[in-house]
Design a protein around this motif. Sequence first.
Motif, PDB file in Angstrom:
ATOM      1  N   ILE A   1       0.804  -1.214   0.000  1.00  0.00           N
ATOM      2  CA  ILE A   1       0.000   0.000   0.000  1.00  0.00           C
ATOM      3  C   ILE A   1       0.840   1.269   0.000  1.00  0.00           C
ATOM      4  N   MET A   2       1.924   1.301   0.767  1.00  0.00           N
ATOM      5  CA  MET A   2       2.735   2.519   0.833  1.00  0.00           C
ATOM      6  C   MET A   2       3.468   2.800  -0.482  1.00  0.00           C
ATOM      7  N   PRO A   3       4.275   1.853  -0.999  1.00  0.00           N
ATOM      8  CA  PRO A   3       4.958   2.155  -2.265  1.00  0.00           C
ATOM      9  C   PRO A   3       4.007   2.355  -3.432  1.00  0.00           C
ATOM     10  N   ALA A   4       2.887   1.640  -3.439  1.00  0.00           N
ATOM     11  CA  ALA A   4       1.910   1.812  -4.518  1.00  0.00           C
ATOM     12  C   ALA A   4       1.274   3.196  -4.445  1.00  0.00           C
ATOM     13  N   THR A   5       0.991   3.670  -3.240  1.00  0.00           N
ATOM     14  CA  THR A   5       0.391   4.995  -3.086  1.00  0.00           C
ATOM     15  C   THR A   5       1.395   6.088  -3.417  1.00  0.00           C
ATOM     16  N   VAL A   6       2.647   5.898  -3.027  1.00  0.00           N
ATOM     17  CA  VAL A   6       3.698   6.851  -3.398  1.00  0.00           C
ATOM     18  C   VAL A   6       3.829   6.919  -4.920  1.00  0.00           C
ATOM     19  N   ALA A   7       3.804   5.766  -5.570  1.00  0.00           N
ATOM     20  CA  ALA A   7       3.879   5.728  -7.033  1.00  0.00           C
ATOM     21  C   ALA A   7       2.683   6.424  -7.666  1.00  0.00           C
ATOM     22  N   LEU A   8       1.502   6.233  -7.080  1.00  0.00           N
ATOM     23  CA  LEU A   8       0.294   6.869  -7.596  1.00  0.00           C
ATOM     24  C   LEU A   8       0.386   8.389  -7.477  1.00  0.00           C
ATOM     25  N   PHE A   9       0.863   8.874  -6.344  1.00  0.00           N
ATOM     26  CA  PHE A   9       1.020  10.315  -6.154  1.00  0.00           C
ATOM     27  C   PHE A   9       2.099  10.876  -7.076  1.00  0.00           C
ATOM     28  N   THR A  10       3.117  10.078  -7.388  1.00  0.00           N
ATOM     29  CA  THR A  10       4.148  10.512  -8.334  1.00  0.00           C
ATOM     30  C   THR A  10       3.544  10.748  -9.707  1.00  0.00           C
ATOM     31  N   VAL A  11       2.647   9.864 -10.108  1.00  0.00           N
ATOM     32  CA  VAL A  11       1.960  10.006 -11.399  1.00  0.00           C
ATOM     33  C   VAL A  11       1.054  11.236 -11.391  1.00  0.00           C
ATOM     34  N   THR A  12       0.260  11.406 -10.333  1.00  0.00           N
ATOM     35  CA  THR A  12      -0.670  12.541 -10.284  1.00  0.00           C
ATOM     36  C   THR A  12       0.080  13.868 -10.185  1.00  0.00           C
ATOM     37  N   ARG A  13       1.260  13.851  -9.584  1.00  0.00           N
ATOM     38  CA  ARG A  13       2.085  15.071  -9.538  1.00  0.00           C
ATOM     39  C   ARG A  13       2.454  15.509 -10.946  1.00  0.00           C
ATOM     40  N   LYS A  14       2.800  14.556 -11.798  1.00  0.00           N
ATOM     41  CA  LYS A  14       3.126  14.864 -13.192  1.00  0.00           C
ATOM     42  C   LYS A  14       1.944  15.544 -13.875  1.00  0.00           C
ATOM     43  N   TRP A  15       0.768  15.017 -13.629  1.00  0.00           N
ATOM     44  CA  TRP A  15      -0.427  15.601 -14.252  1.00  0.00           C
ATOM     45  C   TRP A  15      -0.646  17.029 -13.775  1.00  0.00           C
ATOM     46  N   LYS A  16      -0.474  17.256 -12.470  1.00  0.00           N
ATOM     47  CA  LYS A  16      -0.669  18.590 -11.914  1.00  0.00           C
ATOM     48  C   LYS A  16       0.325  19.579 -12.523  1.00  0.00           C
ATOM     49  N   LEU A  17       1.520  19.115 -12.828  1.00  0.00           N
ATOM     50  CA  LEU A  17       2.551  19.967 -13.417  1.00  0.00           C
ATOM     51  C   LEU A  17       2.432  20.040 -14.941  1.00  0.00           C
ATOM     52  N   LYS A  18       1.307  19.556 -15.462  1.00  0.00           N
ATOM     53  CA  LYS A  18       1.005  19.605 -16.900  1.00  0.00           C
ATOM     54  C   LYS A  18       1.956  18.751 -17.736  1.00  0.00           C
ATOM     55  N   GLU A  19       2.439  17.659 -17.155  1.00  0.00           N
ATOM     56  CA  GLU A  19       3.294  16.719 -17.881  1.00  0.00           C
ATOM     57  C   GLU A  19       2.481  15.454 -18.152  1.00  0.00           C
ATOM     58  N   PHE A  20       2.236  15.188 -19.422  1.00  0.00           N
ATOM     59  CA  PHE A  20       1.399  14.052 -19.795  1.00  0.00           C
ATOM     60  C   PHE A  20       2.104  13.074 -20.736  1.00  0.00           C
ATOM     61  N   ASP A  21       3.211  13.517 -21.310  1.00  0.00           N
ATOM     62  CA  ASP A  21       3.897  12.686 -22.304  1.00  0.00           C
ATOM     63  C   ASP A  21       4.904  11.752 -21.630  1.00  0.00           C
ATOM     64  N   PHE A  22       4.395  10.756 -20.905  1.00  0.00           N
ATOM     65  CA  PHE A  22       5.250   9.780 -20.245  1.00  0.00           C
ATOM     66  C   PHE A  22       4.481   8.477 -20.102  1.00  0.00           C
ATOM     67  N   SER A  23       5.223   7.403 -19.872  1.00  0.00           N
ATOM     68  CA  SER A  23       4.602   6.100 -19.679  1.00  0.00           C
ATOM     69  C   SER A  23       4.167   5.958 -18.225  1.00  0.00           C
ATOM     70  N   ILE A  24       2.869   5.905 -17.986  1.00  0.00           N
ATOM     71  CA  ILE A  24       2.361   5.763 -16.628  1.00  0.00           C
ATOM     72  C   ILE A  24       2.862   4.461 -16.001  1.00  0.00           C
ATOM     73  N   ARG A  25       2.820   3.389 -16.759  1.00  0.00           N
ATOM     74  CA  ARG A  25       3.247   2.090 -16.240  1.00  0.00           C
ATOM     75  C   ARG A  25       4.722   2.104 -15.842  1.00  0.00           C
ATOM     76  N   LYS A  26       5.563   2.662 -16.700  1.00  0.00           N
ATOM     77  CA  LYS A  26       6.999   2.686 -16.422  1.00  0.00           C
ATOM     78  C   LYS A  26       7.316   3.539 -15.206  1.00  0.00           C
ATOM     79  N   LEU A  27       6.725   4.730 -15.131  1.00  0.00           N
ATOM     80  CA  LEU A  27       6.957   5.609 -13.983  1.00  0.00           C
ATOM     81  C   LEU A  27       6.449   4.964 -12.707  1.00  0.00           C
ATOM     82  N   PHE A  28       5.279   4.357 -12.772  1.00  0.00           N
ATOM     83  CA  PHE A  28       4.689   3.727 -11.598  1.00  0.00           C
ATOM     84  C   PHE A  28       5.574   2.595 -11.083  1.00  0.00           C
ATOM     85  N   ILE A  29       5.974   1.705 -11.975  1.00  0.00           N
ATOM     86  CA  ILE A  29       6.781   0.546 -11.571  1.00  0.00           C
ATOM     87  C   ILE A  29       8.142   0.973 -11.044  1.00  0.00           C
TER      88      ILE A  29
END
Length: 203
Positions: free
Chosen positions: A35-63
Amino acid sequence: MGRMFQEASEWIVRLAWSNFLWIAFTAVGAGVFGIMPATVALFTVTRKWKLKEFDFSIRKLFINTYKKEFVRSNVTGMIFAIIGVLLYLDLKIAEGMQGTISVVLYVFIGFIILLFVNTVIHFFPLYVHYHYSVKEYIKQSFIISLISPTSTFLIAIGLFFIGYLLVNMPGLIPFLLGVLPAYWIMNVSINRFHSLEKQYKPN
């Protein structure tokens, strides 16, 4: 209309895919350690979206984030878990007491629990946005939760409506359960971080 439909479709895919990864990798870690690393990874992805960065692999960044932060995020999670258990035990002790002191103690511990929950909520956006030690993450999360009542209120209101939506439309749970709260918390927190940075920036 075509552009709006395309953007809406892209957001639906982003949200659903990220939520699926969050659920899957939480399960990979047997729940407790996932739960902790998965949630940290999820927040890392949503941070990218908030910063207007969309051109990345969600799966790769998450893993990659999940693997990188597995140990340190779990260490922090265990610290939070220990604090949470101690607060729960204190609350049960207060419930078992008699008289006015019981009520006062119960209210006080309840207030501390609210501060603790607020600290945990602020921890995740802080963790993915700044680089601190584990001790400093917990300390700064607590401080920000204290000095940011407006942000706390906005987060609470947003989570209330998200919870209301999911309770009344449970079919959305597999697609939005984790990612929608994470995105909302990240959105409010980033704005608060920028405000604090400007406020305390040396002249």
